[in-house]
Enzyme design. Structure first.
Site, PDB file in Angstrom:
ATOM      1  CG  ASP A 189      -6.249  -0.215   2.751  1.00  0.00           C
ATOM      2  OD1 ASP A 189      -6.461  -1.370   3.131  1.00  0.00           O
ATOM      3  OD2 ASP A 189      -5.161   0.371   2.899  1.00  0.00           O
ATOM      4  CG  HIS A 206      -4.553  10.656   2.457  1.00  0.00           C
ATOM      5  ND1 HIS A 206      -5.656  10.613   3.293  1.00  0.00           N
ATOM      6  CD2 HIS A 206      -3.727   9.668   2.876  1.00  0.00           C
ATOM      7  CE1 HIS A 206      -5.490   9.634   4.171  1.00  0.00           C
ATOM      8  NE2 HIS A 206      -4.339   9.046   3.942  1.00  0.00           N
ATOM      9  CB  SER A 258      -8.290  -4.264   1.749  1.00  0.00           C
ATOM     10  OG  SER A 258      -7.361  -3.878   2.743  1.00  0.00           O
ATOM     11  CE  LYS A 309      -3.931   2.590   7.726  1.00  0.00           C
ATOM     12  NZ  LYS A 309      -4.615   3.530   6.865  1.00  0.00           N
ATOM     13  CG  ASP A 355      -2.066   0.961   1.098  1.00  0.00           C
ATOM     14  OD1 ASP A 355      -2.383   1.355  -0.045  1.00  0.00           O
ATOM     15  OD2 ASP A 355      -2.674   1.308   2.121  1.00  0.00           O
ATOM     16  NE  ARG A 406       3.957  13.616  10.880  1.00  0.00           N
ATOM     17  CZ  ARG A 406       3.384  12.960   9.880  1.00  0.00           C
ATOM     18  NH1 ARG A 406       2.915  11.761  10.101  1.00  0.00           N
ATOM     19  NH2 ARG A 406       3.279  13.481   8.689  1.00  0.00           N
TER      20      ARG A 406
HETATM   21 CA    CA Z   1      -4.383   2.555   2.672  1.00  0.00          CA
END
Ligand code: CA
Length: 428
Positions: free
Chosen positions: A242, A142, A266, A262, A135, A151
């Protein structure tokens, strides 16, 4: 090898509804199960699923070098391994067979009966056995948005981002085709203001609007793929949701990157649209500044103008479109991703899947995740039924669609649609 399958003037003797994603110029590849429980490789024209295994048995691919059972398999990996020349010969032959001026199959009722099915009567499967899933993180908008939230707004992009296509290795075991529901994951999170983590269902389940490309056997271990050759090794693209758990992600991702937030699911669209079919929709990608290193430099147009859309459909309610984005916003092209991926000699196999990373556009209505659309939950998104969403609720179905169009044709991907279920409970 001319792309005669792309002739925009060709019409089919099969009915193609207006605004269909699947005119005779598309000819995507997929795997489906027929009503008689036969698994086969197929293509789609309009709302017709076409059994390529049956076509091959009936000798319609005569003259094209294919192994005898090429299309009677449950994955496309062997076909993809055969390379671009074979993909083109097969697409061209399918275009000719279903051309309105070709009576060979059209006038053979017995053959038509075993070759053509209504799309409603087949069940789409995962089209490839995905060996490895990588990925990327290639949308500047993004990466900037996430950097601002997670952050530092002043230094949202990390110093490496403009020099290389950032990526990580995911898992292929939980990639599922459109239509398969997904469970809300359990995991560790650190509640805001706390110093000790807690365990439970993720509270911040999100989609990520992505596209993914499927590769062929591109190299041997140690061999690099030059950026200008990379497209030779890309079979085609799918829509890719995802799924992500933002609260688990936030706690676990330091210092090694994405992990359990993650890899719980997906979802991918079942028809692989070939890079060849997308040829008319090439466009220039964003200007790259600073200029990338030499092995990532490329000339010409390597982005693709694919309109993307995300909708949320709550249980027993109508859908609301929450985002309109475009694949052309990607800062790093697929060729650059593949060139970078192999610059160290990493081996790429037939059926590997490379996700683009969340595709966000420049405007707030083109963001590719709820994290960005609701800006970390600060601005809930209003749905048509009056309810609001910061993230995805149990029972919600997330639908992603994608298509390209110009004055003469429309080539689309159909959709990837999946419902979020409550956490999985094992019945004793
Ligand atoms: Ca992703």
């Amino acid at each position: 090898m001319p792309l005669i399958a792309n002739n925009p003037n060709r019409k089919s003797w099969l009915n193609v509804p207006k605004d269909s994603d699947f005119p005779i110029q598309n000819i995507p590849f997929g795997v489906f199960i027929t009503k008689d429980d036969v698994v086969t490789i197929g293509t789609r024209i309009g709302d017709n699923a076409i059994d390529l295994g049956a076509l091959q048995q009936l000798n319609y691919f005569e003259g094209i070098e294919l192994t005898d059972d090429m299309f009677m398999q449950d994955t496309l990996n062997d076909f993809i391994s055969d390379g671009k020349k074979t993909w083109r010969l097969v697409r061209n032959r399918i275009a000719e067979l279903f051309d309105i001026n070709n009576a060979k199959l059209k006038d053979n009722e017995a053959h038509r009966e075993v070759v053509i099915f209504n799309i409603e009567d087949v069940e789409m499967q995962l089209p490839v056995l995905i060996g490895d899933y990588t990925d990327f993180y290639s949308s500047k908008e993004h990466a900037t948005n996430v950097g601002m939230m997670f952050r530092d707004p002043e230094n949202a992009l990390l110093p490496n981002w403009l020099h290389l296509p950032v990526g990580y290795h995911g898992r292929s075991s939980t990639i599922v085709p459109s239509g398969i529901p997904v469970h809300r994951p359990l995991g560790q999170t650190l509640p805001n203001g706390e110093s000790k983590p807690v365990f439970g269902p993720s509270k911040l389940v999100d989609f990520e609007l992505e596209m993914a490309f499927i590769t062929t056997d591109a190299n041997v271990m140690g061999e690099t793929i030059p950026v200008e050759e990379a497209e030779e090794h890309i079979f085609g693209l799918v829509l890719f949701n995802d799924w992500s758990a933002r609260d688990i992600q936030k706690w676990e991702y330091v210092p090694l990157g994405p992990f359990l937030a993650k890899n719980f699911a997906s979802s991918m669209s079942p028809w692989i649209v070939t890079l060849d079919a997308l040829e008319p929709f090439r466009t220039k990608g964003p200007e790259q500044d600073p200029q990338p290193m030499e092995y990532l430099q490329q000339q010409g147009e390597h982005a693709f103008d694919i309109k993307l859309q995300v909708a949320i459909e709550p249980e027993d309610s109508e859908e609301t479109i929450v985002s309109n984005s475009n694949f052309k916003y990607m800062y790093w092209s697929m060729s650059q991703q593949l060139a970078h991926h192999t610059i160290n000699g990493c081996r790429i196999n037939s059926g590997d899947l490379m996700g683009s990373g969340t595709i966000s556009g420049p405007t707030p209505d083109s963001f590719g995740s709820m994290l960005e659309l609701s800006w970390g939950g600060k601005n809930p998104v209003k749905l048509n039924d009056g309810s609001e969403r910061k993230f995805i609720n149990d029972g919600d179905t997330v639908i992603m669609r994608g298509h390209c169009e110009n004055d003469t044709i429309r080539i689309g991907f159909g959709e990837v649609c999946s419902k979020l279920l409550p956490p999985f409970i094992k019945h004793k």
